[in-house]
Motif scaffolding. Sequence first.
Motif, PDB file in Angstrom:
ATOM      1  N   ALA A  19       5.429   3.063  -3.191  1.00 45.99           N
ATOM      2  CA  ALA A  19       5.970   3.382  -1.862  1.00 45.99           C
ATOM      3  C   ALA A  19       6.389   2.414  -0.897  1.00 45.99           C
ATOM      4  O   ALA A  19       7.512   2.118  -0.374  1.00 45.99           O
ATOM      5  CB  ALA A  19       5.173   4.474  -1.383  1.00 45.99           C
ATOM      6  N   ALA A  20       5.302   1.359  -0.919  1.00 41.27           N
ATOM      7  CA  ALA A  20       5.558   0.178   0.051  1.00 41.27           C
ATOM      8  C   ALA A  20       6.628  -0.513  -0.180  1.00 41.27           C
ATOM      9  O   ALA A  20       7.364  -1.165   0.475  1.00 41.27           O
ATOM     10  CB  ALA A  20       4.175  -0.605   0.326  1.00 41.27           C
ATOM     11  N   LEU A  21       6.525  -0.941  -1.694  1.00 39.07           N
ATOM     12  CA  LEU A  21       7.576  -1.711  -2.378  1.00 39.07           C
ATOM     13  C   LEU A  21       9.099  -1.272  -2.164  1.00 39.07           C
ATOM     14  O   LEU A  21       9.911  -1.954  -1.881  1.00 39.07           O
ATOM     15  CB  LEU A  21       7.576  -2.085  -3.665  1.00 39.07           C
ATOM     16  N   GLU A  63       5.012 -11.047   1.152  1.00 41.47           N
ATOM     17  CA  GLU A  63       3.693 -10.479   1.138  1.00 41.47           C
ATOM     18  C   GLU A  63       3.406  -9.952   2.617  1.00 41.47           C
ATOM     19  O   GLU A  63       2.659  -8.783   2.565  1.00 41.47           O
ATOM     20  CB  GLU A  63       2.622 -11.637   0.874  1.00 41.47           C
ATOM     21  N   GLU A  64       3.829 -10.565   3.519  1.00 42.11           N
ATOM     22  CA  GLU A  64       3.441  -9.902   4.961  1.00 42.11           C
ATOM     23  C   GLU A  64       4.367  -9.030   5.071  1.00 42.11           C
ATOM     24  O   GLU A  64       3.394  -7.699   5.655  1.00 42.11           O
ATOM     25  CB  GLU A  64       3.881 -11.156   5.750  1.00 42.11           C
ATOM     26  N   GLU A  65       5.361  -8.786   4.709  1.00 42.04           N
ATOM     27  CA  GLU A  65       6.419  -7.422   5.010  1.00 42.04           C
ATOM     28  C   GLU A  65       5.708  -6.399   3.929  1.00 42.04           C
ATOM     29  O   GLU A  65       5.762  -5.356   4.377  1.00 42.04           O
ATOM     30  CB  GLU A  65       7.846  -7.831   4.649  1.00 42.04           C
ATOM     31  N   PHE A  66       5.460  -6.613   2.750  1.00 43.97           N
ATOM     32  CA  PHE A  66       4.741  -5.740   2.176  1.00 43.97           C
ATOM     33  C   PHE A  66       3.312  -5.158   2.524  1.00 43.97           C
ATOM     34  O   PHE A  66       3.279  -3.957   2.848  1.00 43.97           O
ATOM     35  CB  PHE A  66       4.160  -6.138   0.583  1.00 43.97           C
ATOM     36  N   ARG A  67       2.645  -5.993   3.322  1.00 38.13           N
ATOM     37  CA  ARG A  67       1.248  -5.776   3.753  1.00 38.13           C
ATOM     38  C   ARG A  67       1.529  -4.790   5.008  1.00 38.13           C
ATOM     39  O   ARG A  67       0.796  -3.685   5.090  1.00 38.13           O
ATOM     40  CB  ARG A  67       0.573  -7.060   4.365  1.00 38.13           C
ATOM     41  N   CYS A  69       4.343  -2.911   5.474  1.00 35.82           N
ATOM     42  CA  CYS A  69       4.954  -1.545   5.266  1.00 35.82           C
ATOM     43  C   CYS A  69       3.600  -0.735   4.534  1.00 35.82           C
ATOM     44  O   CYS A  69       3.557   0.520   4.766  1.00 35.82           O
ATOM     45  CB  CYS A  69       5.789  -1.778   3.916  1.00 35.82           C
ATOM     46  N   TYR A  70       2.613  -1.417   3.898  1.00 38.21           N
ATOM     47  CA  TYR A  70       1.667  -0.699   2.936  1.00 38.21           C
ATOM     48  C   TYR A  70       0.724  -0.010   4.129  1.00 38.21           C
ATOM     49  O   TYR A  70       0.416   1.044   4.019  1.00 38.21           O
ATOM     50  CB  TYR A  70       1.106  -1.689   2.105  1.00 38.21           C
TER      51      TYR A  70
END
Length: 80
Positions: A19-21, A63-67, A69-70
């Motif tokens: 979902a975050a991806l 990684e920051e964007e994923f973090r 969003c997650y």
Amino acid sequence: MHCALLDGAVNTKCLRVRAALSLVKPAQAQLLILRSSGLSYKELADALNVKTSSIGTMLNRAEEEFRNCYLALHPNEEEL
């Protein structure tokens, strides 16, 4: 591996990661998936047609964007 084939907590985590991806830019998601598959910086650069020297910065941003969003989707999660 497909999330449906996993058990309980692992399945939940897999679905949350997916979902975050889905919320990050496609190029960032691709980079994170390729890196998690074990590709080196050189291999990543070749696959994405960018300079090897750019991969570290690109990974940090992805990684920051994923973090972000997650954690936006799952604010009660303490660890990724």
